[in-house]
Design an enzyme around this catalytic site. Structure first.
Site, PDB file in Angstrom:
ATOM      1  N   VAL A 155       8.581 -22.485  -5.773  1.00 44.76           N
ATOM      2  CA  VAL A 155       7.904 -21.279  -6.246  1.00 44.76           C
ATOM      3  C   VAL A 155       7.569 -20.442  -5.025  1.00 44.76           C
ATOM      4  CG1 VAL A 155       6.991 -22.233  -8.401  1.00 44.76           C
ATOM      5  CG2 VAL A 155       5.661 -22.455  -6.303  1.00 44.76           C
ATOM      6  N   SER A 156       7.336 -19.163  -5.251  1.00 37.17           N
ATOM      7  CA  SER A 156       7.147 -18.234  -4.137  1.00 37.17           C
ATOM      8  C   SER A 156       5.729 -18.152  -3.621  1.00 37.17           C
ATOM      9  CB  SER A 156       7.598 -16.839  -4.556  1.00 37.17           C
ATOM     10  OG  SER A 156       8.955 -16.865  -4.908  1.00 37.17           O
ATOM     11  N   SER A 157       4.742 -18.473  -4.461  1.00 30.31           N
ATOM     12  CA  SER A 157       3.371 -18.313  -3.981  1.00 30.31           C
ATOM     13  C   SER A 157       2.532 -19.541  -4.304  1.00 30.31           C
ATOM     14  CB  SER A 157       2.722 -17.066  -4.579  1.00 30.31           C
ATOM     15  OG  SER A 157       2.566 -17.218  -5.967  1.00 30.31           O
TER      16      SER A 157
END
Length: 183
Positions: A9-11
């Site tokens: 996931v990106s964050s």
């Protein structure tokens, strides 16, 4: 033959749980996960670790191709790396299986669209920032460390170490050293 899973996931606020569950259902014996943003492979230590130990006949599974790469160059590099090791790539939510020519072609097409989507998003973001700056609404992030300079200096005088100061005040150690160095 081993089946490895990769979730990303990106964050920090996003959850890996849905991807991890899908990878487990896909039969992955090992699942590596990370929370890393960006459009390149840089900083993706778990991905690099997986790519290092895949061997002949192994399968790398992701839920979607964009979890693996956001640029065509990185995607192609990963394809070539897997192919050179005799491994293949599969995606649980897309018809991708690089062990077949059709699967590889479909992965290439999705990779192109993923890269295009990333470029458009970045362009829209920059336009929004430019507009907000022109209207005087974009001021950037508040300087949290500078606002705590007095606290940092007082704590340092009390003999508290930079790491402890950083933890207690919720700022980076580098900021603590910067403030201490300016006194």
């Amino acid at each position: 033959m081993a089946v490895y899973g990769y979730a990303r996931v990106s964050s920090v606020g996003q959850s890996l749980e849905i991807q991890q569950e899908a990878l487990a259902r896909a039969g992955c014996s090992v699942i590596r996960s990370e929370k890393v943003s960006g459009t390149s492979r840089q900083g993706r230590e778990e991905l690099e670790r997986l790519l290092e130990f895949v061997t002949e006949g192994d399968i790398l599974v992701v839920t979607r191709i964009d979890r693996l790469a956001r640029s065509m160059r990185d995607l192609q590099d990963i394809f070539h790396e897997l192919k050179s090791r005799g491994a293949c790539l599969r995606a649980t939510e897309q018809s991708i299986d690089t062990s077949s020519p059709e699967g590889k072609a479909f992965a290439d097409i999705l990779g192109v669209f993923s890269e295009f989507e990333t470029a458009l998003r970045k362009e829209r973001q920059m336009e929004g920032i430019a507009k907000a700056k022109a209207e005087g609404r974009y001021l950037g992030r508040k300087a949290t460390a500078r606002a705590k300079s007095e606290q940092v200096l007082n704590m340092r005088q009390e003999g508290i170490g930079p790491t402890a100061i950083a933890r207690q005040l919720g700022i980076s150690r580098a900021s603590v050293y910067r403030i201490i160095g300016k006194k």
